[in-house]
Write a protein that holds these residues in place. Structure first.
Motif, mmCIF file in Angstrom:
data_model
loop_
_atom_site.group_PDB
_atom_site.id
_atom_site.type_symbol
_atom_site.label_atom_id
_atom_site.label_comp_id
_atom_site.label_asym_id
_atom_site.label_seq_id
_atom_site.Cartn_x
_atom_site.Cartn_y
_atom_site.Cartn_z
ATOM 1 N N TYR A 224 10.500 4.016 2.695
ATOM 2 C CA TYR A 224 9.465 3.094 3.159
ATOM 3 C C TYR A 224 10.035 1.697 3.373
ATOM 4 O O TYR A 224 9.705 1.033 4.355
ATOM 5 N N ASN A 225 10.893 1.244 2.465
ATOM 6 C CA ASN A 225 11.474 -0.084 2.581
ATOM 7 C C ASN A 225 12.350 -0.202 3.830
ATOM 8 O O ASN A 225 12.362 -1.246 4.480
ATOM 9 N N ILE A 226 13.060 0.847 4.173
ATOM 10 C CA ILE A 226 13.884 0.846 5.385
ATOM 11 C C ILE A 226 12.993 0.682 6.615
ATOM 12 O O ILE A 226 13.287 -0.119 7.510
ATOM 13 N N LEU B 252 9.951 -0.559 6.671
ATOM 14 C CA LEU B 252 9.321 -1.880 6.620
ATOM 15 C C LEU B 252 10.264 -2.964 7.134
ATOM 16 O O LEU B 252 9.857 -3.813 7.937
ATOM 17 N N GLN B 253 11.506 -2.936 6.705
ATOM 18 C CA GLN B 253 12.457 -3.959 7.133
ATOM 19 C C GLN B 253 12.780 -3.851 8.628
ATOM 20 O O GLN B 253 12.885 -4.871 9.313
ATOM 21 N N SER B 254 12.922 -2.633 9.124
ATOM 22 C CA SER B 254 13.193 -2.487 10.558
ATOM 23 C C SER B 254 11.970 -2.878 11.377
ATOM 24 O O SER B 254 12.096 -3.442 12.467
ATOM 25 N N HIS B 255 10.778 -2.617 10.848
ATOM 26 C CA HIS B 255 9.541 -2.982 11.546
ATOM 27 C C HIS B 255 9.385 -4.505 11.615
ATOM 28 O O HIS B 255 9.153 -5.062 12.686
ATOM 29 N N SER C 279 8.840 2.881 13.700
ATOM 30 C CA SER C 279 8.814 2.483 12.290
ATOM 31 C C SER C 279 7.385 2.277 11.803
ATOM 32 O O SER C 279 7.050 2.621 10.666
ATOM 33 N N MET D 296 5.610 4.336 8.758
ATOM 34 C CA MET D 296 4.968 3.715 7.597
ATOM 35 C C MET D 296 3.524 4.177 7.459
ATOM 36 O O MET D 296 3.044 4.400 6.342
ATOM 37 N N TYR E 103 0.756 -8.930 6.406
ATOM 38 C CA TYR E 103 1.126 -9.601 5.165
ATOM 39 C C TYR E 103 -0.062 -9.704 4.198
ATOM 40 O O TYR E 103 -0.070 -10.563 3.320
#
Length: 109
Positions: free
Chosen positions: A2-4, A6-9, A46, A50, A106
């Protein structure tokens, strides 16, 4: 995983905004709209990944629909700029949609 996603998104959104500005101020370039479209794909893939991981909550589905609308307005701005047509109302729509999407992303909304 999920973090991957999120960061690419999040990174693709930041790069997309920069590419929109570059495409707007350099309308004769052909490479920046192509790179912009590549980042649209990264952002959509992405985002869907998610969504699948968190179970498709309604608010984030709405965010995805607004993001697709934002992509459309970005494409309209680039196209109208190349044809030297007015883009003021589309810029307003892009800014409003971007603020809404970022607020949802956010957790401000």
């Amino acid at each position: 995983m999920y973090n991957i996603l999120l960061q690419s998104h999040a990174g693709s959104w930041a790069i997309l905004v920069l590419l929109l500005v570059v495409s707007y101020f350099a309308p004769k370039q052909k490479i920046t709209p192509m790179i912009q479209r590549l980042f649209y794909l990264i952002m959509i893939i992405s985002g869907v990944g998610m969504l699948a991981m968190i179970g498709f909550p309604l608010l984030y589905i709405l965010k995805g629909i607004l993001a697709i609308m934002l992509i459309g307005f970005m494409e309209v701005i680039v196209g109208r700029r190349k044809r030297s047509e007015s883009t003021k109302k589309y810029w307003i729509a892009v800014i409003v949609l971007l603020l809404i999407i970022l607020s949802i992303g956010y957790d401000l909304i």
